[in-house]
Design an enzyme around this catalytic site. Sequence first.
Site, PDB file in Angstrom:
ATOM      1  N   GLU A 264      14.788  54.954  57.570  1.00 42.33           N
ATOM      2  CA  GLU A 264      15.602  54.409  57.538  1.00 42.33           C
ATOM      3  C   GLU A 264      16.876  54.349  56.858  1.00 42.33           C
ATOM      4  O   GLU A 264      18.536  53.772  57.203  1.00 42.33           O
ATOM      5  CB  GLU A 264      15.212  53.227  56.366  1.00 42.33           C
ATOM      6  CG  GLU A 264      15.517  53.567  54.321  1.00 42.33           C
ATOM      7  CD  GLU A 264      14.129  54.445  54.746  1.00 42.33           C
ATOM      8  OE1 GLU A 264      14.325  54.580  53.281  1.00 42.33           O
ATOM      9  OE2 GLU A 264      13.298  54.625  55.267  1.00 42.33           O
TER      10      GLU A 264
ATOM     11  N   CYS B 188       8.181  59.222  53.068  1.00 43.71           N
ATOM     12  CA  CYS B 188       8.823  59.634  51.439  1.00 43.71           C
ATOM     13  C   CYS B 188       6.835  59.777  50.009  1.00 43.71           C
ATOM     14  O   CYS B 188       6.104  60.840  51.564  1.00 43.71           O
ATOM     15  CB  CYS B 188       9.970  58.940  51.093  1.00 43.71           C
ATOM     16  SG  CYS B 188      10.496  60.068  49.612  1.00 43.71           S
TER      17      CYS B 188
ATOM     18  N   HIS C 242      13.535  59.787  55.554  1.00 42.91           N
ATOM     19  CA  HIS C 242      13.812  58.220  55.277  1.00 42.91           C
ATOM     20  C   HIS C 242      13.949  58.174  56.630  1.00 42.91           C
ATOM     21  O   HIS C 242      15.348  57.948  56.927  1.00 42.91           O
ATOM     22  CB  HIS C 242      14.618  57.911  54.433  1.00 42.91           C
ATOM     23  CG  HIS C 242      14.178  58.175  53.021  1.00 42.91           C
ATOM     24  ND1 HIS C 242      13.368  57.029  51.932  1.00 42.91           N
ATOM     25  CD2 HIS C 242      14.508  59.152  51.486  1.00 42.91           C
ATOM     26  CE1 HIS C 242      13.158  57.358  50.419  1.00 42.91           C
ATOM     27  NE2 HIS C 242      13.597  58.844  50.790  1.00 42.91           N
TER      28      HIS C 242
END
Length: 211
Positions: free
Chosen positions: A193, A86, A191
């Site tokens: 994650e 990001c 992202h």
Amino acid sequence: MTVAVIDYGAGNLKSAAKALVHAASETGDKVVITADADVIAKADRIVLPGVGAFAECKRGLEALDGGVAAMREAVLEKGRPILGICVGMQLLATVGVEYGEHAGLDWIKGRVVKLTPDDPTLKIPQMGWNDLHFKQPHPIFAGLQSGAHAYFVHSYHFIADHADEVLADVDYGGKVTAAVGRRNIVGLQFHPEKSQAVGLQILGNFLRWRP
């Protein structure tokens, strides 16, 4: 091997580290969250997360005692792999223009500018899932095909000077850079994650990557 997740007060630290720990369960790597320049310099891999404004994140990074110098030593001199996530990806650019013009690390030539979709009905920030379109083959995307879904939250985007350093893009009222890469350096606008199985696949690929 040791994977250093750099702690410079820039948001999604714990969630990124948790996802890396999960991916590392298959590779046996040790994931550490650190602000220690010595740990960063000695790390086998580096992850630079980031949430918020470009300038704020750059100030936080520069505030680490010896942190940027340690990153340069590890990445530019020793060739250790680095993953920017990001705003961490955006910091790899030459300059960001959010709330003024601010110098980035200049490791991948380009500018980070405001997202301006051609379709006025599209909201800013881009928030949610989008389909990745892979532009260049790269080991970090091994096992994935164009159309894989990734989760985005951003209002600014990376315009790379060199098209061959754009690894993936998405369509959001026009082409928006989703990933950049050069040599041992790679960055993701989305992202991993938060991108479920696709994100874990990418993180696992990063841990296995031998540039």
